[in-house]
Structure formats: C-alpha cells, structure tokens
Design an enzyme around this catalytic site. Structure first.
Site, PDB file in Angstrom:
ATOM      1  N   THR A 165     -10.817  -0.573  12.601  1.00 12.77           N
ATOM      2  CA  THR A 165     -10.105  -0.171  11.323  1.00 12.77           C
ATOM      3  C   THR A 165      -9.742  -1.487  10.446  1.00 12.77           C
ATOM      4  O   THR A 165      -9.433  -2.486  10.814  1.00 12.77           O
ATOM      5  CB  THR A 165      -8.581   0.205  12.119  1.00 12.77           C
ATOM      6  OG1 THR A 165      -9.043   1.511  12.854  1.00 12.77           O
ATOM      7  CG2 THR A 165      -7.746   0.706  10.869  1.00 12.77           C
TER       8      THR A 165
ATOM      9  N   ARG B 235      -1.045   5.262  17.180  1.00 13.83           N
ATOM     10  CA  ARG B 235      -1.832   6.233  16.316  1.00 13.83           C
ATOM     11  C   ARG B 235      -2.775   6.811  17.491  1.00 13.83           C
ATOM     12  O   ARG B 235      -3.426   6.172  18.339  1.00 13.83           O
ATOM     13  CB  ARG B 235      -2.766   5.685  15.453  1.00 13.83           C
ATOM     14  CG  ARG B 235      -1.849   4.954  14.203  1.00 13.83           C
ATOM     15  CD  ARG B 235      -2.529   4.912  12.793  1.00 13.83           C
ATOM     16  NE  ARG B 235      -2.165   4.033  11.894  1.00 13.83           N
ATOM     17  CZ  ARG B 235      -1.018   4.284  11.226  1.00 13.83           C
ATOM     18  NH1 ARG B 235      -0.152   5.289  11.225  1.00 13.83           N
ATOM     19  NH2 ARG B 235      -0.687   3.171  10.260  1.00 13.83           N
TER      20      ARG B 235
ATOM     21  N   ASP C 179      -5.718   2.461  -3.548  1.00 16.94           N
ATOM     22  CA  ASP C 179      -6.978   2.568  -2.665  1.00 16.94           C
ATOM     23  C   ASP C 179      -7.337   3.654  -2.072  1.00 16.94           C
ATOM     24  O   ASP C 179      -8.420   3.871  -1.404  1.00 16.94           O
ATOM     25  CB  ASP C 179      -7.188   1.245  -1.887  1.00 16.94           C
ATOM     26  CG  ASP C 179      -6.064   1.040  -1.064  1.00 16.94           C
ATOM     27  OD1 ASP C 179      -5.045   1.817  -0.965  1.00 16.94           O
ATOM     28  OD2 ASP C 179      -6.125  -0.106  -0.480  1.00 16.94           O
ATOM     29  N   ARG C 180      -6.255   4.545  -1.720  1.00 18.76           N
ATOM     30  CA  ARG C 180      -6.590   5.874  -0.925  1.00 18.76           C
ATOM     31  C   ARG C 180      -6.800   7.122  -1.694  1.00 18.76           C
ATOM     32  O   ARG C 180      -6.184   7.018  -3.150  1.00 18.76           O
ATOM     33  CB  ARG C 180      -5.392   6.024  -0.086  1.00 18.76           C
ATOM     34  CG  ARG C 180      -5.051   4.747   0.916  1.00 18.76           C
ATOM     35  CD  ARG C 180      -4.048   5.266   2.038  1.00 18.76           C
ATOM     36  NE  ARG C 180      -3.947   4.163   2.873  1.00 18.76           N
ATOM     37  CZ  ARG C 180      -3.422   4.261   4.102  1.00 18.76           C
ATOM     38  NH1 ARG C 180      -3.057   5.507   4.487  1.00 18.76           N
ATOM     39  NH2 ARG C 180      -3.333   3.193   5.098  1.00 18.76           N
TER      40      ARG C 180
ATOM     41  N   ASP D   5      -1.079   1.386  -4.180  1.00 15.93           N
ATOM     42  CA  ASP D   5      -1.968   0.358  -4.448  1.00 15.93           C
ATOM     43  C   ASP D   5      -3.350   0.928  -5.152  1.00 15.93           C
ATOM     44  O   ASP D   5      -4.275   0.251  -5.450  1.00 15.93           O
ATOM     45  CB  ASP D   5      -1.847  -0.912  -3.730  1.00 15.93           C
ATOM     46  CG  ASP D   5      -2.731  -0.423  -2.429  1.00 15.93           C
ATOM     47  OD1 ASP D   5      -2.553   0.846  -1.936  1.00 15.93           O
ATOM     48  OD2 ASP D   5      -3.602  -1.216  -1.952  1.00 15.93           O
TER      49      ASP D   5
ATOM     50  N   LYS E  28     -11.535   0.099  -0.723  1.00 17.84           N
ATOM     51  CA  LYS E  28     -11.495   1.425  -0.885  1.00 17.84           C
ATOM     52  C   LYS E  28     -11.055   1.739  -2.195  1.00 17.84           C
ATOM     53  O   LYS E  28     -10.156   1.006  -2.874  1.00 17.84           O
ATOM     54  CB  LYS E  28     -10.797   2.232   0.275  1.00 17.84           C
ATOM     55  CG  LYS E  28      -9.476   1.508   0.412  1.00 17.84           C
ATOM     56  CD  LYS E  28      -8.990   2.382   1.806  1.00 17.84           C
ATOM     57  CE  LYS E  28      -7.599   1.951   2.205  1.00 17.84           C
ATOM     58  NZ  LYS E  28      -7.173   0.768   2.894  1.00 17.84           N
TER      59      LYS E  28
ATOM     60  N   ASP F 229      -2.386   6.422  -3.480  1.00 20.33           N
ATOM     61  CA  ASP F 229      -1.169   5.706  -2.780  1.00 20.33           C
ATOM     62  C   ASP F 229      -0.936   4.774  -3.574  1.00 20.33           C
ATOM     63  O   ASP F 229      -1.072   4.467  -4.658  1.00 20.33           O
ATOM     64  CB  ASP F 229      -1.672   5.263  -1.282  1.00 20.33           C
ATOM     65  CG  ASP F 229      -2.543   4.032  -1.541  1.00 20.33           C
ATOM     66  OD1 ASP F 229      -3.544   3.951  -2.376  1.00 20.33           O
ATOM     67  OD2 ASP F 229      -2.569   3.258  -0.515  1.00 20.33           O
TER      68      ASP F 229
ATOM     69  N   SER G 211       0.813  -1.270  -0.069  1.00 21.75           N
ATOM     70  CA  SER G 211      -0.144  -0.116   0.126  1.00 21.75           C
ATOM     71  C   SER G 211       0.746   1.263   0.121  1.00 21.75           C
ATOM     72  O   SER G 211       1.569   1.594  -0.759  1.00 21.75           O
ATOM     73  CB  SER G 211      -1.103   0.033   1.092  1.00 21.75           C
ATOM     74  OG  SER G 211      -2.123   0.977   1.101  1.00 21.75           O
ATOM     75  N   HIS G 212       0.745   2.179   1.016  1.00 21.50           N
ATOM     76  CA  HIS G 212       1.220   3.484   1.046  1.00 21.50           C
ATOM     77  C   HIS G 212       2.654   3.467   1.700  1.00 21.50           C
ATOM     78  O   HIS G 212       3.407   4.301   1.900  1.00 21.50           O
ATOM     79  CB  HIS G 212       0.497   4.334   2.090  1.00 21.50           C
ATOM     80  CG  HIS G 212       0.236   3.451   3.551  1.00 21.50           C
ATOM     81  ND1 HIS G 212      -0.565   2.610   3.504  1.00 21.50           N
ATOM     82  CD2 HIS G 212       0.683   3.817   4.590  1.00 21.50           C
ATOM     83  CE1 HIS G 212      -0.528   2.110   4.745  1.00 21.50           C
ATOM     84  NE2 HIS G 212       0.297   2.779   5.498  1.00 21.50           N
TER      85      HIS G 212
HETATM   86  C1  VG1 Z   1      -3.940   1.834   8.200  1.00 21.21           C
HETATM   87  C2  VG1 Z   1      -4.954   2.564   8.163  1.00 21.21           C
HETATM   88  C3  VG1 Z   1      -6.292   1.740   7.971  1.00 21.21           C
HETATM   89  C4  VG1 Z   1      -6.255   1.037   6.612  1.00 21.21           C
HETATM   90  C5  VG1 Z   1      -4.874   0.238   6.474  1.00 21.21           C
HETATM   91  C6  VG1 Z   1      -4.622  -0.276   5.207  1.00 21.21           C
HETATM   92  O1  VG1 Z   1      -4.133   0.571   9.101  1.00 21.21           O
HETATM   93  O2  VG1 Z   1      -5.056   3.191   9.656  1.00 21.21           O
HETATM   94  O3  VG1 Z   1      -7.290   2.693   8.039  1.00 21.21           O
HETATM   95  O4  VG1 Z   1      -7.256   0.255   6.387  1.00 21.21           O
HETATM   96  O5  VG1 Z   1      -3.859   0.995   6.851  1.00 21.21           O
HETATM   97  O6  VG1 Z   1      -4.456   0.780   4.229  1.00 21.21           O
HETATM   98  P1  VG1 Z   1      -2.904   0.680  10.417  1.00 21.21           P
HETATM   99  O7  VG1 Z   1      -3.325  -0.640  11.252  1.00 21.21           O
HETATM  100  O8  VG1 Z   1      -1.614   0.964  10.066  1.00 21.21           O
HETATM  101  O9  VG1 Z   1      -3.659   1.728  11.245  1.00 21.21           O
HETATM  102  V1  VG1 Z   1      -3.681   0.594   2.938  1.00 21.21           V
HETATM  103  O10 VG1 Z   1      -4.095   1.767   1.817  1.00 21.21           O
HETATM  104  O11 VG1 Z   1      -3.472  -0.849   2.899  1.00 21.21           O
HETATM  105  O12 VG1 Z   1      -4.291  -0.355   1.644  1.00 21.21           O
HETATM  106 CO    CO Z   2      -3.370   1.328  -0.179  1.00 17.23          CO
END
Ligand code: VG1
Ligand code: CO
Length: 543
Positions: free
Chosen positions: A344, A496, A281-282, A279, A376, A277, A112-113
């Site tokens: 979450t 967090r 999804d954000r 992948d 998302k 981001d 992801s990010h």
């Molecule tokens: C974080 C975010 C959460 C999101 C997750 C995956 O998780 O807080 O809201 O669903 O990332 O996002 P955490 O456990 O680090 O707080 V991502 O864009 O994988 O795809």
């Molecule tokens: Co992502």
C-alpha cells in the site's frame, strides 16, 4: 541568516504511508515543522542552486508552513522555489510541475483525505525528481536524521507574497509564484480527447463533480466547465476552504453521501458523478444508479484505455496495491501484459513506472493514475472515464456490467476500525502473525484456509525488500481476507480489513455486496477476534 537551535525534535514516530501526518497543534509546536523540513534537506544531496517545488492542498496552516519552507530552502542553498499561487498545488499537479520543469524535488503539504482545521490534520511529504513520493531509503534517512538533529537553517526575510504570479528574490534565491492549474490542464489536453468529451456535454450529458471544498475545485472548474463546456454548476463545493467546510474531504460513500444519494435518485439522476479528496489524488466514480468500486475502476480503465489518445498505443503493464482486488489481474492476463502487486502507498509504483514496466496503477482506496505523473491523480481518472464514456457511447452501468460478464465480478469491501487503542491493534496483528503457519487447512464455516502469509514485496527494479505489509488469508476457491494497520492516521490505530470474493457467474452479479461477502466477513471475525480485541462492535467505516 539564522541558525536556530532545535529545542524539540519533530519525531516521535516514523513517517507513514505518505509522509508525516499529525494534528495541527503538534505541527504548531516551536521548531517542529522546521526540524522535519531540515531533516528532509539533510537527507538529500546535490541540490545547491537547484529548484524546489512547494505547494499544498490549502488546508489550515498551509500558508504558514509554506513561508517557513521557502525561507529554509533559501538558507539551505536552493537556487529557486516554484510555489503555487495562494500556496495551492494539488498533489498530482505538484508531481507534474516537478517533472516538467526538471526540479530537484518538491515539498507537498497535505494530509490528503483527513479533515482540516485548527485541531485537525496537517502533513508534509517530500517528492523526488521523478515527481513521486520519496522512496523508503529516503524516508528512513529523514527519520534517522530527525532523531539527531539539533539545528536548522532559515533565512531572515519578509513574508513572500503568494498571491501574485511572478518572480521575486529572497535571500539570494528566486521565488516564482506560478498558476497552479495551467500546466496540469495542458497535460490533460494532451492525454484525452477533449473534442469528443466536449461533444458529449454538447448533447446534454449531465455530470456532477464534488470537489469537497478541497484543492480540486479550481482544477475541475477550469477543465470541466471552461475547457470542456460542462454547464456552470457541474462542479460543486468548488472553493477550497481551510477546513473543507467542516467535512472529511474523503471521496467515499460515507463522506460523499450527498453525491451518492443524488446518483441513486432514479431516472432524473445525472449520468455521471465523481469526487476527489483533499489534495486531489483520489477519485470516486458513480454512474447513474451504480457505484464503481476503485478496484473495478482500475480494471475497467485499463481495459478501455486505448480510447484515450495519450494511450492509443496500449499499455506495458498494470500495478495494484496488494489489498486491491484482482479484477485488474484478469485484464492484464487477457492483454498479455505484466501485472505487479505492491505494498500500500503510491511510492511503490514509482520504480515500475520509471522502468516502463507498467503504464497504469491503482489502489482500492480510490487511487488511480498512470505514467503521466508519479502520483495518483483524481481528475485524470475522471477525465479518462469521460473519454471512455464519450468513446463507447454507453452508460456507466452498461460498461460495468459488460465488463463483469467478460471477466467475472470481484465482490469487494473494506471495513475500517478507526481510533483503536494502538496496543490492542498491535495485539490483534501480532496474534494473527504468530498463528500464520497453523492457519492453512483451518475450516471456518464453509470456508477452508488455503494459504496465509505476511506480505513482503521484492521490488523488481531496485531489489529492495519491504516486509510486514499486511496479512493475507487466502481461502480455497480464491476468496481472500487481508488485515493491515493504516499508516496515515493521526490518533490511535486504524485496522483495515479487506474482503474479496470472485464470482464468474453473470447470474450472480446482482447480490448486495455485504451479503455476497457475509461468509468472509464472519470468517475474518472468527480468525482475528476483531470485536473482543479492538473493543468495537462494528466497523466505523464500510466502503
Ligand atoms: C491510505 C490508503 C492507501 C493510500 C494512502 C495515501 O493509507 O489505504 O492506499 O496510498 O492512504 O492516500 P493507509 O496506510 O491509511 O491505509 V492519500 O490520498 O494520502 O494521499
Ligand atoms: Co489524497
């Protein structure tokens, strides 16, 4: 066909919020990725002869793991694999492909990010036939299996050519390399009023989309520039790079600072700025001179969604993750529809969407989506914003201010402490947990604790219960502080702290966010001893 012996079990830790995320060198250990993938297959039933979707965000090591996954799918008896050209599929596009072609499930390769590169992050997750992240029942089974696994199945075959669209055969299984963008773009055309958005661009509406050298580049270029007529150059950093150009592909005010500064540059700033981001999804949404918090964005999108043809009939309900602000709750109340608060992670929205209890969902971490897929979806949120801007003919700022005037403003911020020693982070949470029952009635500055608990979610559809999802401290008057540990980090722990204050008075809607929240930030420190317990003087990221 080869039955290899697993010499090193993959797991030293349960997969977190979004599958298994580790540093690349960890995934490069002999048999590591193989053992995780076999643990996934061993936890599923009835896939013989069925289709598996595979794709990733193009980060470093993506192609290697895709080759492994394809050969393992063949050896394990799948009938067909659909894989994005070049190994590319954004997370929402993968979700769409699984649903549209009625696949058994999908393997999505992404962290992801998180940053990418030889010493950065990689990740693998499994999505089920509804297109959404595997439920906790499946992820728990994968973890249990990984502890016992002693061999995996892999076909001995040549590398698959991932670059040419079309079908080939591998050890008795069909491999179809597909255009990663076409099906997704078609879905977006069904949901949104492309003619109206095209018209807005035709009148000189200026937008910048920062793809952050990640997976959305090809999607955004095709949809925004080719199909909607936005000028060339609207999409920036549009070529996916294995290391994202050395940046964090995280669309927040820290990592997308260039875009933010551009949007705040005065009268010459573009009308609309957005980013996604790693992948895809954000989403990050910034108007000329105004950043829209993801929590506000969810509320605003829900309140205006009927402007988009795909949602003209209205929505059944809204869901948000627990730490997300209550701005959307006020919209649901006004519309007289259901409102759900989940832990979450997107996987908790799946049941609500499948049961049609909700149409739109969101998280404070820049995630918004709807029942069109089960992830998302960053570009979806951007297109819905564009559809609303075209429909209302007003600026982002005007729309946001009118929304606050109608519903009140939820001041909101998240303070992250990244790379905290795991024991210290657990100590902070443990100490809060032990004191929960004693907190109500406690006075901190001018604030008085009304309630305190450790959030537990009772899924209204399958009745499963998920405990310990974050500590909520609610103050008299409705303000709130939430503490939770991240489930997606790859080194140490990330604490967090989510801070929220509701302000109904429009004359008080212009306060700088950290100032508006100062008393709550101080209360969080007093209640949790953040500085001494973490050893950090200040958060590493404030969003
Ligand atoms: C974080 C975010 C959460 C999101 C997750 C995956 O998780 O807080 O809201 O669903 O990332 O996002 P955490 O456990 O680090 O707080 V991502 O864009 O994988 O795809
Ligand atoms: Co992502």
């Amino acid at each position: 066909m080869k039955n290899s012996v697993a010499t090193k079990p993959y797991a030293d830790q349960k997969p977190g919020t979004s599958g298994l995320r580790k540093k690349v060198p960890v995934f490069q250990q002999e048999n590591y990725a193989e053992n995780f993938i076999q643990s996934i297959f061993d936890s599923l039933e009835g896939f013989a002869g069925k289709t598996l979707v595979i794709g990733g965000d193009g980060r470093y090591f993506n192609r290697e793991v895709i080759q492994i996954a394809i050969r393992m799918a063949a050896a394990n008896g799948f009938g067909k694999v659909m894989v994005g050209q070049g190994g590319i599929l954004s997370t929402p596009a993968a979700s769409n492909i699984i649903r549209k072609y009625k696949a058994f499930g999908g393997i999505i390769l992404s962290a992801s990010h998180n940053p990418g590169g030889p010493n950065e992050d990689f990740g693998i997750k499994y999505n089920a036939s509804n297109g959404g992240p595997a439920s906790e029942r499946i992820t728990d089974a994968i973890y249990e299996r990984s502890k016992a696994i002693d061999s995996y199945k892999i076909a001995e075959a040549d590398e698959v050519n991932l670059d040419d669209i079309g079908e080939t055969e591998l050890a008795g299984m069909t491999v179809e390399v597909i255009d990663p963008v076409a099906d997704y773009a078609e879905l977006m055309e069904q949901l949104f009023d492309f003619a109206a958005i095209r018209g807005m661009f035709g009148l000189g509406f200026r937008m910048v989309f920062d793809a952050m050298s990640a997976v959305t580049g090809p999607y955004a270029t095709e949809i925004l520039e080719n199909r909607l007529g936005a000028p060339k150059g609207t999409v920036r950093n549009g070529k996916p790079l294995p290391d994202f150009g050395g940046h964090h592909p995280d669309p927040n005010l820290v990592h997308a600072k260039e875009l933010y500064d551009l949007m705040m540059s005065g009268d010459d700033a573009p009308d609309f700025g957005a980013a996604s981001d790693g992948d895809g999804d954000r989403n990050l949404i910034i108007g000329k001179g105004i950043f829209v918090t993801p929590s506000d964005s969810l509320a605003l999108l829900a309140a205006n969604i009927t402007l988009a043809p795909g949602y003209a009939g209205g929505i059944t309900g809204i869901a948000r993750s627990m730490p997300t602000s209550a701005a959307a709750d006020r919209v649901a109340e006004k519309l007289g529809i259901g409102m759900y608060e989940t832990p979450t992670g997107w996987k908790f929205f799946g049941n609500l969407l499948d049961a049609d209890k909700v149409t739109i969902c969101g998280e404070e971490s820049a995630g918004t989506g709807s029942n069109h897929v089960r992830e998302k979806d960053g570009l979806w949120a951007v297109l819905l914003w564009l559809n609303i801007l075209a429909g209302r003919g007003e600026s982002v700022e005007d729309i946001v201010r009118k929304h606050w005037a109608t519903y009140g403003r939820n001041y909101y911020s998240r303070h992250d402490y990244e790379g905290v020693e795991t024991d210290r982070a657990n100590g902070l949470m443990g100490s809060l947990r032990e004191r929960l029952a004693t907190l109500p009635g406690t006075r901190v500055g001018d604030l008085v604790v009304a309630e305190a608990d450790d959030f537990a979610y009772h899924d209204p559809v399958d009745e499963s219960v998920s405990k310990n999802q974050g500590i909520r401290i609610l103050f008299e008057g409705g303000s709130r502080v939430v503490f939770r540990l991240s489930g997606t980090g790859t080194s140490g722990a990330t604490l967090r702290v989510y801070i929220e204050r509701y302000e109904p008075d429009p004359d008080r809607h212009d306060i700088e966010t950290q100032t508006a929240l100062a008393d709550l930030i101080a209360a969080a420190e007093t209640l949790a001893d953040i500085k001494s317990r973490t050893g950090f003087d200040a958060p590493t990221v404030i969003t």
